[in-house]
Design a protein around this motif. Structure first.
Motif, PDB file in Angstrom:
ATOM      1  N   ILE A  21      38.667  45.887  79.748  1.00  0.00           N
ATOM      2  CA  ILE A  21      39.636  44.922  80.299  1.00  0.00           C
ATOM      3  C   ILE A  21      40.840  45.690  80.859  1.00  0.00           C
ATOM      4  O   ILE A  21      41.415  45.295  81.880  1.00  0.00           O
ATOM      5  CB  ILE A  21      40.086  43.896  79.228  1.00  0.00           C
ATOM      6  N   ALA A  22      41.180  46.811  80.226  1.00  0.00           N
ATOM      7  CA  ALA A  22      42.326  47.611  80.699  1.00  0.00           C
ATOM      8  C   ALA A  22      41.901  48.547  81.830  1.00  0.00           C
ATOM      9  O   ALA A  22      42.025  49.776  81.755  1.00  0.00           O
ATOM     10  CB  ALA A  22      42.928  48.385  79.537  1.00  0.00           C
ATOM     11  N   THR A  23      41.332  47.939  82.891  1.00  0.00           N
ATOM     12  CA  THR A  23      40.923  48.693  84.090  1.00  0.00           C
ATOM     13  C   THR A  23      41.386  47.914  85.317  1.00  0.00           C
ATOM     14  O   THR A  23      41.503  46.678  85.250  1.00  0.00           O
ATOM     15  CB  THR A  23      39.376  48.824  84.177  1.00  0.00           C
ATOM     16  N   PRO A  24      41.607  48.598  86.433  1.00  0.00           N
ATOM     17  CA  PRO A  24      41.997  47.856  87.645  1.00  0.00           C
ATOM     18  C   PRO A  24      40.904  46.923  88.140  1.00  0.00           C
ATOM     19  O   PRO A  24      41.192  45.918  88.800  1.00  0.00           O
ATOM     20  CB  PRO A  24      42.255  48.951  88.690  1.00  0.00           C
ATOM     21  N   TYR A  46      48.088  41.040  80.636  1.00  0.00           N
ATOM     22  CA  TYR A  46      46.987  41.102  79.672  1.00  0.00           C
ATOM     23  C   TYR A  46      46.560  42.563  79.489  1.00  0.00           C
ATOM     24  O   TYR A  46      46.446  43.063  78.367  1.00  0.00           O
ATOM     25  CB  TYR A  46      45.845  40.236  80.211  1.00  0.00           C
ATOM     26  N   ARG A  47      46.355  43.262  80.621  1.00  0.00           N
ATOM     27  CA  ARG A  47      45.974  44.684  80.539  1.00  0.00           C
ATOM     28  C   ARG A  47      47.018  45.466  79.750  1.00  0.00           C
ATOM     29  O   ARG A  47      46.696  46.261  78.877  1.00  0.00           O
ATOM     30  CB  ARG A  47      45.908  45.295  81.941  1.00  0.00           C
ATOM     31  N   GLN A  48      48.282  45.227  80.100  1.00  0.00           N
ATOM     32  CA  GLN A  48      49.359  45.988  79.468  1.00  0.00           C
ATOM     33  C   GLN A  48      49.438  45.697  77.969  1.00  0.00           C
ATOM     34  O   GLN A  48      49.681  46.584  77.163  1.00  0.00           O
ATOM     35  CB  GLN A  48      50.699  45.669  80.162  1.00  0.00           C
ATOM     36  N   LEU A  49      49.191  44.431  77.625  1.00  0.00           N
ATOM     37  CA  LEU A  49      49.240  44.041  76.215  1.00  0.00           C
ATOM     38  C   LEU A  49      48.166  44.783  75.417  1.00  0.00           C
ATOM     39  O   LEU A  49      48.381  45.170  74.265  1.00  0.00           O
ATOM     40  CB  LEU A  49      49.034  42.530  76.120  1.00  0.00           C
ATOM     41  N   ILE A 105      45.743  52.222  81.409  1.00  0.00           N
ATOM     42  CA  ILE A 105      44.884  51.443  82.306  1.00  0.00           C
ATOM     43  C   ILE A 105      44.213  52.468  83.223  1.00  0.00           C
ATOM     44  O   ILE A 105      44.903  53.262  83.868  1.00  0.00           O
ATOM     45  CB  ILE A 105      45.737  50.440  83.109  1.00  0.00           C
ATOM     46  N   GLU A 106      42.886  52.488  83.224  1.00  0.00           N
ATOM     47  CA  GLU A 106      42.164  53.521  83.989  1.00  0.00           C
ATOM     48  C   GLU A 106      40.993  52.887  84.722  1.00  0.00           C
ATOM     49  O   GLU A 106      40.412  51.923  84.222  1.00  0.00           O
ATOM     50  CB  GLU A 106      41.512  54.518  83.027  1.00  0.00           C
ATOM     51  N   PRO A 107      40.575  53.468  85.854  1.00  0.00           N
ATOM     52  CA  PRO A 107      39.372  52.965  86.523  1.00  0.00           C
ATOM     53  C   PRO A 107      38.154  53.034  85.600  1.00  0.00           C
ATOM     54  O   PRO A 107      38.029  53.984  84.809  1.00  0.00           O
ATOM     55  CB  PRO A 107      39.199  53.925  87.709  1.00  0.00           C
ATOM     56  N   ALA A 108      37.281  52.034  85.714  1.00  0.00           N
ATOM     57  CA  ALA A 108      36.099  51.965  84.844  1.00  0.00           C
ATOM     58  C   ALA A 108      35.250  53.231  84.959  1.00  0.00           C
ATOM     59  O   ALA A 108      34.734  53.739  83.957  1.00  0.00           O
ATOM     60  CB  ALA A 108      35.274  50.732  85.204  1.00  0.00           C
ATOM     61  N   ALA A 109      35.121  53.773  86.172  1.00  0.00           N
ATOM     62  CA  ALA A 109      34.278  54.961  86.358  1.00  0.00           C
ATOM     63  C   ALA A 109      34.855  56.162  85.606  1.00  0.00           C
ATOM     64  O   ALA A 109      34.105  56.971  85.050  1.00  0.00           O
ATOM     65  CB  ALA A 109      34.149  55.297  87.850  1.00  0.00           C
ATOM     66  N   ASP A 110      36.188  56.283  85.560  1.00  0.00           N
ATOM     67  CA  ASP A 110      36.801  57.404  84.825  1.00  0.00           C
ATOM     68  C   ASP A 110      36.471  57.306  83.340  1.00  0.00           C
ATOM     69  O   ASP A 110      36.205  58.308  82.682  1.00  0.00           O
ATOM     70  CB  ASP A 110      38.329  57.402  84.996  1.00  0.00           C
ATOM     71  N   ILE A 111      36.495  56.076  82.832  1.00  0.00           N
ATOM     72  CA  ILE A 111      36.178  55.875  81.409  1.00  0.00           C
ATOM     73  C   ILE A 111      34.726  56.296  81.148  1.00  0.00           C
ATOM     74  O   ILE A 111      34.433  57.064  80.230  1.00  0.00           O
ATOM     75  CB  ILE A 111      36.402  54.401  81.003  1.00  0.00           C
ATOM     76  N   VAL A 112      33.814  55.809  81.984  1.00  0.00           N
ATOM     77  CA  VAL A 112      32.391  56.132  81.783  1.00  0.00           C
ATOM     78  C   VAL A 112      32.189  57.640  81.843  1.00  0.00           C
ATOM     79  O   VAL A 112      31.519  58.236  80.981  1.00  0.00           O
ATOM     80  CB  VAL A 112      31.507  55.422  82.836  1.00  0.00           C
ATOM     81  N   LYS A 113      32.785  58.311  82.831  1.00  0.00           N
ATOM     82  CA  LYS A 113      32.579  59.764  82.996  1.00  0.00           C
ATOM     83  C   LYS A 113      33.161  60.543  81.810  1.00  0.00           C
ATOM     84  O   LYS A 113      32.574  61.508  81.338  1.00  0.00           O
ATOM     85  CB  LYS A 113      33.220  60.256  84.303  1.00  0.00           C
ATOM     86  N   ARG A 114      34.341  60.112  81.362  1.00  0.00           N
ATOM     87  CA  ARG A 114      34.978  60.776  80.230  1.00  0.00           C
ATOM     88  C   ARG A 114      34.115  60.630  78.964  1.00  0.00           C
ATOM     89  O   ARG A 114      33.912  61.596  78.226  1.00  0.00           O
ATOM     90  CB  ARG A 114      36.356  60.130  80.023  1.00  0.00           C
ATOM     91  N   PHE A 115      33.618  59.435  78.726  1.00  0.00           N
ATOM     92  CA  PHE A 115      32.778  59.193  77.539  1.00  0.00           C
ATOM     93  C   PHE A 115      31.453  59.967  77.658  1.00  0.00           C
ATOM     94  O   PHE A 115      30.956  60.520  76.684  1.00  0.00           O
ATOM     95  CB  PHE A 115      32.513  57.691  77.365  1.00  0.00           C
ATOM     96  N   GLN A 116      30.919  60.005  78.871  1.00  0.00           N
ATOM     97  CA  GLN A 116      29.658  60.730  79.091  1.00  0.00           C
ATOM     98  C   GLN A 116      29.847  62.215  78.753  1.00  0.00           C
ATOM     99  O   GLN A 116      29.020  62.821  78.066  1.00  0.00           O
ATOM    100  CB  GLN A 116      29.234  60.588  80.558  1.00  0.00           C
ATOM    101  N   ALA A 117      30.961  62.776  79.246  1.00  0.00           N
ATOM    102  CA  ALA A 117      31.220  64.204  78.991  1.00  0.00           C
ATOM    103  C   ALA A 117      31.358  64.445  77.486  1.00  0.00           C
ATOM    104  O   ALA A 117      30.840  65.437  76.956  1.00  0.00           O
ATOM    105  CB  ALA A 117      32.485  64.641  79.736  1.00  0.00           C
TER     106      ALA A 117
END
Ligand SMILES: Cc1cc2nc3c(=O)[nH]c(=O)nc-3n(C[C@H](O)[C@H](O)[C@H](O)COP(=O)(O)O)c2cc1C
Length: 329
Positions: free
Chosen positions: A203-206, A214-217, A311-323
């Motif tokens: 939810i905390a993604t653009p 909501y994102r900020q909360l 708040i981060e782009p969804a793809a950055d989250i996926v790539k970070r978790f993948q790494a």
């Protein structure tokens, strides 16, 4: 990192963005899948909140990615009309080449029949062993183990207790609840989970079309800010205390309704009464989640808020978790 879940879903990363009513929107589902994980379509969100119809929402996803996506079928026997509509949506999803289904809140038998006939797989949401056993007997291919830290309808067990309770059922198990950062993610994979389903983190993604407040909360909240309320649906739903109006704060729905909810014969009636009672608030909450006008109401989130700091782009989250998963494996 490959697991039974990545093989079943045809994805690179053992990670899902779970279905979310009302905030699961086509752009978020597409961004997660395009990055190599699995975005799950919440058809009620697509049809009634974001796109006007499931077909329009699915077309939007397909403009943005050709990679696999999943479909959430809430199979509770709410009414004949609901069952008809859901059945139509499942067929629409199969026609759109979706082959990974996540069932919740009821008997997955009919979905298993339809999806297996089309060569797909069904993972079922469970909070305890007896539901998992029933689902396995109905032929599901995997389990999504919803723990007590989850956003949405929370379970009662910790992630470890639930894994220990389910591990001998010999189905791949995905962890849902409480994971907001890479350390938590790696911990769950090392415990033996075949993947992790996250909601609150995405939810905390653009890409998630909720109000900025909501994102900020979510970024600003700590674990203790998350409370459970039965007042929305009759089951425990996790909400952020600071973003919720008084009537949605934690608590029981009143002595009579609480008693009716505990009786097997009357629990569905009680849930319907509650749903009617909270319809106005629920409508306000859907609007609050997508409104651009700063209207604050019920903001759902799980205890994973404690691991979410930006708040981060969804793809950055996926790539970070993948790494992180690759480093740990
Ligand atoms: C706002 C919100 C709405 C949700 N709605 C649904 C839903 O419609 N169907 C469903 O199966 N799960 C739903 N969930 C559960 C998520 O798919 C996921 O399992 C859960 O968020 C995982 O916990 P986390 O929020 O700690 O990551 C929802 C979760 C949130 C936060």
């Amino acid at each position: 990192m490959q697991t039974q879940f990545t093989r079943d879903a045809g994805v690179e990363v053992p990670l899902l963005c779970g279905a979310m009513y009302p905030c699961g929107n086509p752009e978020l589902v597409a961004a997660v899948s395009e990055a190599g994980a699995l975005g799950v379509v919440q058809p009620i969100s697509f049809a009634y909140v974001h796109s006007g119809s499931l077909a329009t929402g699915l077309a939007k996803v397909r403009e943005l990615t050709q990679k696999p996506i999943a479909f959430n079928a809430i199979v509770e026997k709410a009414s004949k009309k609901y069952e008809r509509v859901m059945r139509g949506w499942i067929e629409e999803a199969l026609d759109a080449d979706i082959r990974f289904f996540v069932t919740a809140l009821g008997n997955p038998r009919e979905v298993v029949r339809l999806v297996h006939a089309a060569g797909g797989v069904v993972y079922h949401d469970v909070t305890e062993r007896r539901f998992a056993q029933k689902a396995r007997d109905e032929g599901v291919d995997g389990l999504i183990a919803v723990n007590r830290r989850a956003g949405g309808h929370a379970g009662q067990r910790s992630a470890k207790e639930l894994f220990d309770e389910l591990r001998d059922l010999e189905l791949p198990i995905v962890c849902a609840g409480g994971v907001g950062d890479e350390d938590g993610y790696v911990d769950m994979l090392q415990l033996g989970y075949a993947g992790v389903q996250m909601g609150t983190r995405f939810i905390a993604t653009p890409e998630c079309k909720v109000h900025a407040d909501y994102r900020q909360l979510i970024v600003d909240s700590e674990e203790d800010d998350i409370v459970l309320t039965k007042r929305l649906s009759g089951l425990d739903v996790a909400v952020i205390r600071r973003g919720s109006p008084q009537e949605m704060e934690a608590g029981e729905p009143g002595a009579l309704l609480s008693w009716l909810l505990r009786q097997p014969k009357t629990k569905h009636i009680a849930r319907t009464l509650l749903a009617l009672q909270s319809l106005r608030a629920l409508k306000r909450s859907s609007r609050a989640a997508v409104s651009q006008h700063g209207y604050k109401d019920v903001y759902q989130a799980g205890k994973s808020v404690s691991g979410i700091h930006a708040i981060e782009p969804a793809a950055d989250i996926v790539k970070r978790f993948q790494a992180a998963a690759d480093r740990a494996s």
